[in-house]
Design a protein around this motif. Structure first.
Motif, PDB file in Angstrom:
ATOM      1  N   HIS A   1      35.029 -12.727 140.581  1.00  0.00           N
ATOM      2  CA  HIS A   1      36.431 -12.822 141.038  1.00  0.00           C
ATOM      3  C   HIS A   1      36.533 -12.543 142.536  1.00  0.00           C
ATOM      4  CE1 HIS A   1      37.962 -11.957 136.702  1.00  0.00           C
ATOM      5  NE2 HIS A   1      37.659 -13.228 136.872  1.00  0.00           N
ATOM      6  N   LEU A   2      35.793 -11.533 142.998  1.00  0.00           N
ATOM      7  CA  LEU A   2      35.776 -11.201 144.428  1.00  0.00           C
ATOM      8  C   LEU A   2      35.289 -12.397 145.232  1.00  0.00           C
ATOM      9  CD1 LEU A   2      34.284  -7.977 145.904  1.00  0.00           C
ATOM     10  CD2 LEU A   2      33.619 -10.194 146.781  1.00  0.00           C
ATOM     11  N   ARG A   3      34.225 -13.006 144.755  1.00  0.00           N
ATOM     12  CA  ARG A   3      33.614 -14.159 145.438  1.00  0.00           C
ATOM     13  C   ARG A   3      34.612 -15.294 145.631  1.00  0.00           C
ATOM     14  NH1 ARG A   3      28.545 -17.409 142.768  1.00  0.00           N
ATOM     15  NH2 ARG A   3      28.222 -18.889 144.449  1.00  0.00           N
ATOM     16  N   TYR A   4      35.507 -15.452 144.675  1.00  0.00           N
ATOM     17  CA  TYR A   4      36.464 -16.553 144.728  1.00  0.00           C
ATOM     18  C   TYR A   4      37.865 -16.121 145.157  1.00  0.00           C
ATOM     19  CZ  TYR A   4      32.723 -19.339 142.912  1.00  0.00           C
ATOM     20  OH  TYR A   4      31.512 -19.974 142.771  1.00  0.00           O
ATOM     21  N   GLY A   5      37.962 -14.988 145.883  1.00  0.00           N
ATOM     22  CA  GLY A   5      39.199 -14.684 146.569  1.00  0.00           C
ATOM     23  C   GLY A   5      40.110 -13.620 145.998  1.00  0.00           C
ATOM     24  N   LYS A   6      39.659 -12.837 145.043  1.00  0.00           N
ATOM     25  CA  LYS A   6      40.513 -11.792 144.467  1.00  0.00           C
ATOM     26  C   LYS A   6      41.095 -10.876 145.544  1.00  0.00           C
ATOM     27  CE  LYS A   6      40.523  -7.998 141.118  1.00  0.00           C
ATOM     28  NZ  LYS A   6      39.746  -7.289 140.100  1.00  0.00           N
ATOM     29  N   TYR A   7      40.310 -10.556 146.544  1.00  0.00           N
ATOM     30  CA  TYR A   7      40.746  -9.682 147.642  1.00  0.00           C
ATOM     31  C   TYR A   7      40.740 -10.430 148.973  1.00  0.00           C
ATOM     32  CZ  TYR A   7      39.483  -6.262 144.087  1.00  0.00           C
ATOM     33  OH  TYR A   7      39.354  -5.564 142.911  1.00  0.00           O
ATOM     34  N   GLY A   8      41.091 -11.685 148.945  1.00  0.00           N
ATOM     35  CA  GLY A   8      41.055 -12.506 150.141  1.00  0.00           C
ATOM     36  C   GLY A   8      39.696 -13.175 150.289  1.00  0.00           C
ATOM     37  N   SER A   9      39.565 -13.936 151.343  1.00  0.00           N
ATOM     38  CA  SER A   9      38.324 -14.680 151.589  1.00  0.00           C
ATOM     39  C   SER A   9      37.183 -13.737 151.942  1.00  0.00           C
ATOM     40  CB  SER A   9      38.511 -15.651 152.753  1.00  0.00           C
ATOM     41  OG  SER A   9      39.549 -16.538 152.475  1.00  0.00           O
ATOM     42  N   VAL A  10      36.049 -13.905 151.264  1.00  0.00           N
ATOM     43  CA  VAL A  10      34.866 -13.121 151.612  1.00  0.00           C
ATOM     44  C   VAL A  10      34.432 -13.524 153.013  1.00  0.00           C
ATOM     45  CG1 VAL A  10      32.432 -12.698 151.065  1.00  0.00           C
ATOM     46  CG2 VAL A  10      34.117 -12.856 149.218  1.00  0.00           C
ATOM     47  N   LEU A  11      34.135 -12.536 153.827  1.00  0.00           N
ATOM     48  CA  LEU A  11      33.650 -12.775 155.191  1.00  0.00           C
ATOM     49  C   LEU A  11      32.124 -12.720 155.144  1.00  0.00           C
ATOM     50  CD1 LEU A  11      36.220 -10.540 157.086  1.00  0.00           C
ATOM     51  CD2 LEU A  11      36.213 -13.044 156.897  1.00  0.00           C
ATOM     52  N   TYR A  12      31.534 -13.892 154.991  1.00  0.00           N
ATOM     53  CA  TYR A  12      30.089 -13.962 154.801  1.00  0.00           C
ATOM     54  C   TYR A  12      29.308 -13.494 156.023  1.00  0.00           C
ATOM     55  CZ  TYR A  12      30.943 -16.186 150.387  1.00  0.00           C
ATOM     56  OH  TYR A  12      31.363 -16.422 149.100  1.00  0.00           O
ATOM     57  N   ASP A  13      29.879 -13.638 157.206  1.00  0.00           N
ATOM     58  CA  ASP A  13      29.163 -13.193 158.401  1.00  0.00           C
ATOM     59  C   ASP A  13      29.281 -11.682 158.618  1.00  0.00           C
ATOM     60  OD1 ASP A  13      31.851 -13.664 158.837  1.00  0.00           O
ATOM     61  OD2 ASP A  13      31.586 -14.715 160.729  1.00  0.00           O
ATOM     62  N   LEU A  14      30.025 -10.982 157.754  1.00  0.00           N
ATOM     63  CA  LEU A  14      30.115  -9.518 157.816  1.00  0.00           C
ATOM     64  C   LEU A  14      29.579  -8.859 156.544  1.00  0.00           C
ATOM     65  CD1 LEU A  14      33.715  -8.983 159.292  1.00  0.00           C
ATOM     66  CD2 LEU A  14      31.562  -9.236 160.531  1.00  0.00           C
ATOM     67  N   SER A  15      29.078  -9.646 155.610  1.00  0.00           N
ATOM     68  CA  SER A  15      28.605  -9.147 154.317  1.00  0.00           C
ATOM     69  C   SER A  15      27.098  -9.343 154.207  1.00  0.00           C
ATOM     70  CB  SER A  15      29.317  -9.901 153.190  1.00  0.00           C
ATOM     71  OG  SER A  15      30.721  -9.734 153.278  1.00  0.00           O
TER      72      SER A  15
ATOM     73  N   ARG B   1      19.158   8.361 152.661  1.00  0.00           N
ATOM     74  CA  ARG B   1      18.317   7.839 153.749  1.00  0.00           C
ATOM     75  C   ARG B   1      19.149   7.161 154.835  1.00  0.00           C
ATOM     76  NH1 ARG B   1      13.249   5.143 150.434  1.00  0.00           N
ATOM     77  NH2 ARG B   1      13.191   6.708 148.798  1.00  0.00           N
ATOM     78  N   SER B   2      20.459   7.378 154.807  1.00  0.00           N
ATOM     79  CA  SER B   2      21.393   6.776 155.784  1.00  0.00           C
ATOM     80  C   SER B   2      21.417   5.260 155.731  1.00  0.00           C
ATOM     81  CB  SER B   2      21.078   7.254 157.209  1.00  0.00           C
ATOM     82  OG  SER B   2      21.243   8.650 157.302  1.00  0.00           O
ATOM     83  N   LEU B   3      21.112   4.691 154.574  1.00  0.00           N
ATOM     84  CA  LEU B   3      21.066   3.234 154.464  1.00  0.00           C
ATOM     85  C   LEU B   3      22.459   2.609 154.472  1.00  0.00           C
ATOM     86  CD1 LEU B   3      18.111   2.855 151.962  1.00  0.00           C
ATOM     87  CD2 LEU B   3      18.092   2.640 154.462  1.00  0.00           C
ATOM     88  N   SER B   4      23.466   3.358 154.046  1.00  0.00           N
ATOM     89  CA  SER B   4      24.826   2.818 154.163  1.00  0.00           C
ATOM     90  C   SER B   4      25.184   2.636 155.635  1.00  0.00           C
ATOM     91  CB  SER B   4      25.847   3.699 153.454  1.00  0.00           C
ATOM     92  OG  SER B   4      25.844   5.006 153.989  1.00  0.00           O
ATOM     93  N   LYS B   5      24.681   3.512 156.493  1.00  0.00           N
ATOM     94  CA  LYS B   5      24.912   3.362 157.934  1.00  0.00           C
ATOM     95  C   LYS B   5      24.215   2.110 158.468  1.00  0.00           C
ATOM     96  CE  LYS B   5      25.675   8.159 159.232  1.00  0.00           C
ATOM     97  NZ  LYS B   5      25.178   9.304 160.013  1.00  0.00           N
ATOM     98  N   VAL B   6      23.067   1.783 157.906  1.00  0.00           N
ATOM     99  CA  VAL B   6      22.355   0.572 158.321  1.00  0.00           C
ATOM    100  C   VAL B   6      23.228  -0.649 158.030  1.00  0.00           C
ATOM    101  CG1 VAL B   6      20.343  -0.883 157.856  1.00  0.00           C
ATOM    102  CG2 VAL B   6      20.075   1.602 158.022  1.00  0.00           C
ATOM    103  N   LEU B   7      23.777  -0.710 156.818  1.00  0.00           N
ATOM    104  CA  LEU B   7      24.647  -1.831 156.454  1.00  0.00           C
ATOM    105  C   LEU B   7      25.926  -1.835 157.287  1.00  0.00           C
ATOM    106  CD1 LEU B   7      24.173  -1.773 152.589  1.00  0.00           C
ATOM    107  CD2 LEU B   7      23.489  -3.614 154.145  1.00  0.00           C
ATOM    108  N   LEU B   8      26.520  -0.668 157.463  1.00  0.00           N
ATOM    109  CA  LEU B   8      27.738  -0.581 158.278  1.00  0.00           C
ATOM    110  C   LEU B   8      27.475  -1.021 159.717  1.00  0.00           C
ATOM    111  CD1 LEU B   8      29.203   2.741 156.920  1.00  0.00           C
ATOM    112  CD2 LEU B   8      30.444   0.564 157.037  1.00  0.00           C
ATOM    113  N   ARG B   9      26.354  -0.597 160.270  1.00  0.00           N
ATOM    114  CA  ARG B   9      26.002  -0.967 161.645  1.00  0.00           C
ATOM    115  C   ARG B   9      25.881  -2.488 161.770  1.00  0.00           C
ATOM    116  NH1 ARG B   9      21.396   1.795 162.196  1.00  0.00           N
ATOM    117  NH2 ARG B   9      22.572   3.669 162.623  1.00  0.00           N
ATOM    118  N   GLU B  10      25.255  -3.123 160.794  1.00  0.00           N
ATOM    119  CA  GLU B  10      25.094  -4.580 160.835  1.00  0.00           C
ATOM    120  C   GLU B  10      26.463  -5.261 160.778  1.00  0.00           C
ATOM    121  OE1 GLU B  10      22.624  -7.838 161.297  1.00  0.00           O
ATOM    122  OE2 GLU B  10      22.003  -5.743 161.235  1.00  0.00           O
TER     123      GLU B  10
END
Length: 176
Positions: free
Chosen positions: A68-82, A118-127
């Motif tokens: 559902h998320l993929r098809y717009g449940k919360y708006g358009s997925v921003l693929y260049d930020l995901s 291991r601060s991996l959420s920060k790695v994803l957030l930084r990207e």
């Protein structure tokens, strides 16, 4: 029991220096991949199971939520930020963003329980933040469960600020 949640905002500064790539050994960040939705759903299930954010979803319910998320449940997925995060070709983390009611919203950040601390959420957030700056976005939003102390600390350390608890008020301020 309903958990209290806060909406947080990060004002993006285009002059932030992009840090040099850090060596995470075998870990690789790649574009979010929906090809194996079952694998992604299991990551989400494992990441939320027995946490303050667990609402009792099964892996099958997570698969349906992601579809559902993929098809717009919360708006358009921003693929260049995901993005997905892999260790030795195993999916261990994911961050999913969308354009929700005119704002850029981080919907989910998940890290496999085996890789927490291991601060991996920060790695994803930084990207995501670096991609948002390259796209010349002004800000990013997210929602955090107030009792999720570790997540709140991470977001505070990065520079997110609490802007409210009511979407109507936050969105109204955003439009002003």
């Amino acid at each position: 029991m309903e958990q209290s949640r806060s909406i947080m905002k990060l004002e993006l500064n285009p002059t932030w220096i992009v840090e040099a790539a850090m060596d995470y050994g075998e870990m690789i960040i790649g574009a979010i991949n929906w090809d194996n939705l079952n694998q992604l759903a299991h990551l989400f299930y494992e990441s939320y199971h027995n946490t303050v954010d667990d609402e009792g979803e099964t892996p099958a319910e997570w698969e349906q939520e992601l579809e559902h998320l993929r098809y717009g449940k919360y708006g358009s997925v921003l693929y260049d930020l995901s993005f997905n995060l892999y260790a030795a070709e195993q999916l261990i983390g994911s961050i999913v963003c969308s354009k929700f009611k005119g704002i850029h919203l981080i919907l989910y950040i998940v890290i496999s329980p085996a890789y927490r601390g291991r601060s991996l959420s920060k790695v994803l957030l930084r990207e995501t933040i670096h991609s948002a700056i390259r796209k010349q976005l002004d800000s990013l939003y997210l929602v955090v469960t107030d009792s999720n102390v570790a997540a709140t600390r991470t977001y505070d350390a990065i520079g997110f600020k609490k802007v409210g608890t009511d979407w109507k008020e936050v969105l109204k301020k955003n439009l002003e």
